[in-house]
Design a protein around this motif. Sequence first.
Motif, PDB file in Angstrom:
ATOM      1  N   ASN A  50       0.652  -1.233   0.051  1.00 14.33           N
ATOM      2  CA  ASN A  50       0.082   0.050   0.198  1.00 14.33           C
ATOM      3  C   ASN A  50       0.862   1.373   0.176  1.00 14.33           C
ATOM      4  O   ASN A  50       2.096   1.125  -0.215  1.00 14.33           O
ATOM      5  CB  ASN A  50      -1.063   0.003   1.237  1.00 14.33           C
ATOM      6  N   THR A  51       0.302   2.032   0.438  1.00 12.81           N
ATOM      7  CA  THR A  51       0.927   3.710   0.283  1.00 12.81           C
ATOM      8  C   THR A  51       1.999   3.765   1.256  1.00 12.81           C
ATOM      9  O   THR A  51       2.752   5.095   1.403  1.00 12.81           O
ATOM     10  CB  THR A  51       0.005   4.798   0.051  1.00 12.81           C
ATOM     11  N   GLY A  52       2.174   3.048   2.396  1.00 11.68           N
ATOM     12  CA  GLY A  52       3.192   2.865   3.154  1.00 11.68           C
ATOM     13  C   GLY A  52       2.747   3.943   4.355  1.00 11.68           C
ATOM     14  O   GLY A  52       1.789   4.563   4.604  1.00 11.68           O
ATOM     15  N   LEU A  53       3.922   4.311   5.214  1.00  9.43           N
ATOM     16  CA  LEU A  53       3.577   5.243   6.190  1.00  9.43           C
ATOM     17  C   LEU A  53       3.307   6.543   6.112  1.00  9.43           C
ATOM     18  O   LEU A  53       2.716   7.343   6.561  1.00  9.43           O
ATOM     19  CB  LEU A  53       5.012   5.167   7.230  1.00  9.43           C
ATOM     20  N   ASP A  54       3.784   7.001   4.742  1.00  8.75           N
ATOM     21  CA  ASP A  54       3.814   8.534   4.357  1.00  8.75           C
ATOM     22  C   ASP A  54       3.308   8.416   2.944  1.00  8.75           C
ATOM     23  O   ASP A  54       4.107   8.413   1.871  1.00  8.75           O
ATOM     24  CB  ASP A  54       5.026   9.253   4.564  1.00  8.75           C
ATOM     25  N   PRO A  55       1.700   8.622   2.789  1.00 14.29           N
ATOM     26  CA  PRO A  55       1.337   8.541   1.384  1.00 14.29           C
ATOM     27  C   PRO A  55       1.710   9.638   0.543  1.00 14.29           C
ATOM     28  O   PRO A  55       1.850   9.655  -0.587  1.00 14.29           O
ATOM     29  CB  PRO A  55      -0.221   8.472   1.642  1.00 14.29           C
ATOM     30  N   ALA A  56       2.261  10.886   1.187  1.00 19.24           N
ATOM     31  CA  ALA A  56       2.557  11.999   0.515  1.00 19.24           C
ATOM     32  C   ALA A  56       4.105  11.719  -0.162  1.00 19.24           C
ATOM     33  O   ALA A  56       4.509  12.565  -1.124  1.00 19.24           O
ATOM     34  CB  ALA A  56       2.554  13.227   1.520  1.00 19.24           C
ATOM     35  N   ASP A  57       4.827  10.670   0.392  1.00 22.65           N
ATOM     36  CA  ASP A  57       6.195  10.730  -0.189  1.00 22.65           C
ATOM     37  C   ASP A  57       6.205   9.952  -1.795  1.00 22.65           C
ATOM     38  O   ASP A  57       7.388   9.940  -2.276  1.00 22.65           O
ATOM     39  CB  ASP A  57       7.142  10.152   0.740  1.00 22.65           C
ATOM     40  N   VAL A  98      22.168  -0.028   4.262  1.00 23.93           N
ATOM     41  CA  VAL A  98      23.247   0.393   5.014  1.00 23.93           C
ATOM     42  C   VAL A  98      23.877   1.689   4.513  1.00 23.93           C
ATOM     43  O   VAL A  98      24.224   2.564   5.145  1.00 23.93           O
ATOM     44  CB  VAL A  98      24.365  -0.596   4.773  1.00 23.93           C
ATOM     45  N   GLU A  99      23.656   1.750   3.137  1.00 23.80           N
ATOM     46  CA  GLU A  99      23.960   3.072   2.288  1.00 23.80           C
ATOM     47  C   GLU A  99      22.871   3.287   1.521  1.00 23.80           C
ATOM     48  O   GLU A  99      21.978   2.700   0.791  1.00 23.80           O
ATOM     49  CB  GLU A  99      24.976   3.092   1.363  1.00 23.80           C
ATOM     50  N   SER A 100      22.181   4.601   1.766  1.00 25.12           N
ATOM     51  CA  SER A 100      20.810   5.085   1.261  1.00 25.12           C
ATOM     52  C   SER A 100      21.065   5.175  -0.199  1.00 25.12           C
ATOM     53  O   SER A 100      21.827   5.517  -0.797  1.00 25.12           O
ATOM     54  CB  SER A 100      20.560   6.579   1.861  1.00 25.12           C
ATOM     55  N   PRO A 101      19.860   4.511  -0.850  1.00 22.61           N
ATOM     56  CA  PRO A 101      19.816   4.795  -2.274  1.00 22.61           C
ATOM     57  C   PRO A 101      19.298   6.005  -2.742  1.00 22.61           C
ATOM     58  O   PRO A 101      18.764   6.967  -2.001  1.00 22.61           O
ATOM     59  CB  PRO A 101      18.776   3.700  -2.709  1.00 22.61           C
ATOM     60  N   ALA A 102      19.552   6.310  -4.027  1.00 19.04           N
ATOM     61  CA  ALA A 102      19.179   7.817  -4.652  1.00 19.04           C
ATOM     62  C   ALA A 102      17.845   7.562  -5.024  1.00 19.04           C
ATOM     63  O   ALA A 102      17.277   6.213  -5.294  1.00 19.04           O
ATOM     64  CB  ALA A 102      19.806   7.848  -5.888  1.00 19.04           C
ATOM     65  N   VAL A 103      17.040   8.538  -4.738  1.00 15.96           N
ATOM     66  CA  VAL A 103      15.509   8.504  -4.883  1.00 15.96           C
ATOM     67  C   VAL A 103      14.850   9.159  -6.050  1.00 15.96           C
ATOM     68  O   VAL A 103      15.162  10.475  -5.618  1.00 15.96           O
ATOM     69  CB  VAL A 103      14.621   8.606  -3.668  1.00 15.96           C
ATOM     70  N   ALA A 104      14.497   8.818  -7.183  1.00 16.98           N
ATOM     71  CA  ALA A 104      13.991   9.589  -8.386  1.00 16.98           C
ATOM     72  C   ALA A 104      12.578   9.850  -8.251  1.00 16.98           C
ATOM     73  O   ALA A 104      11.791   9.201  -7.415  1.00 16.98           O
ATOM     74  CB  ALA A 104      14.559   8.985  -9.703  1.00 16.98           C
ATOM     75  N   ALA A 105      12.204  10.561  -9.174  1.00 14.33           N
ATOM     76  CA  ALA A 105      10.417  10.707  -9.443  1.00 14.33           C
ATOM     77  C   ALA A 105      10.050   9.269  -9.229  1.00 14.33           C
ATOM     78  O   ALA A 105      10.421   8.499  -9.975  1.00 14.33           O
ATOM     79  CB  ALA A 105      10.241  11.477 -10.459  1.00 14.33           C
ATOM     80  N   GLY A 106       8.780   9.570  -8.837  1.00 11.49           N
ATOM     81  CA  GLY A 106       7.955   8.274  -8.620  1.00 11.49           C
ATOM     82  C   GLY A 106       8.401   7.161  -7.804  1.00 11.49           C
ATOM     83  O   GLY A 106       8.028   5.951  -7.776  1.00 11.49           O
ATOM     84  N   CYS A 107       9.551   7.684  -6.910  1.00 14.16           N
ATOM     85  CA  CYS A 107      10.087   6.697  -5.890  1.00 14.16           C
ATOM     86  C   CYS A 107      10.857   5.744  -6.536  1.00 14.16           C
ATOM     87  O   CYS A 107      10.767   4.736  -6.059  1.00 14.16           O
ATOM     88  CB  CYS A 107       9.116   6.181  -4.837  1.00 14.16           C
ATOM     89  N   LYS A 108      11.517   6.002  -7.609  1.00  8.80           N
ATOM     90  CA  LYS A 108      12.434   5.024  -8.087  1.00  8.80           C
ATOM     91  C   LYS A 108      13.693   4.787  -7.567  1.00  8.80           C
ATOM     92  O   LYS A 108      14.357   5.882  -7.480  1.00  8.80           O
ATOM     93  CB  LYS A 108      12.582   5.340  -9.685  1.00  8.80           C
ATOM     94  N   LEU A 109      14.183   3.968  -6.921  1.00  9.57           N
ATOM     95  CA  LEU A 109      15.310   3.551  -6.093  1.00  9.57           C
ATOM     96  C   LEU A 109      16.496   3.345  -7.102  1.00  9.57           C
ATOM     97  O   LEU A 109      16.209   2.241  -7.842  1.00  9.57           O
ATOM     98  CB  LEU A 109      15.141   2.669  -5.191  1.00  9.57           C
TER      99      LEU A 109
END
Length: 227
Positions: free
Chosen positions: A67-74, A88-99
């Motif tokens: 589902n939309t997770g803890l923060d639907p707005a993100d 462990v190392e954060s991914p880059a987050v692009a439009a549409g939450c593409k990691l």
Amino acid sequence: MIKNLTRGATALCLALSPLALPATATAAPAAPGAAAQVLNLADAVDLVSIADESRTGYTRDKFKHWNTGLDPADGCNTRAEVLQAEAVESPAVAAGCKLSGGLWVSYYDGQEVNDPAKLDIDHMVPLAESWDSGASNWDAKRREAYANDQDAAASLVAVTARTNRQKADQDPATWMPPHPDAQCRYIGEWTATKLRWNLTADQTEADALKVYAEACETTVVHYTPAP
């Protein structure tokens, strides 16, 4: 099989203590009216009720996820949020939450992964197993809450797709993580999830949990009953 459960377990279990738990074994924030519980593994296993299991009527689509997770707005669904939380190392987050990029350690097999597409988000107690163990009596809203549970860190875990698919819907009587050092942690988190959601175990599963609890005598279980 149970006859193989004790092989090397005592020497290889991961010891968890209330002061030094891995990130995925920390206690969840207490739900309103529910108190966080801290027990040694053997006592926690004894609290899991034993009952026969039935998969009659189960289909995976009865558990809405992701589902939309803890923060639907993100713009990120539960899968993406868990990946970000466990990196462990954060991914880059692009439009549409593409990691992309990032680094994870799959504790089931100890493998380092730097491509989120190669990870699955595993339900600690698989959806089918939860159905067998009591979720068949829940309404759709509660099943959705279970399938997307980020309020308890042990409920969902990022692991290699290979190990997740090997596990499938098996319980600890027939499948355990291949990395020996993961096994005590896994049994603790499995038991915590069963207790959090008031799920039962069949006799074969309960017997397996007791064998592991004897070997993993320093493992501590943290859980908070789900609302």
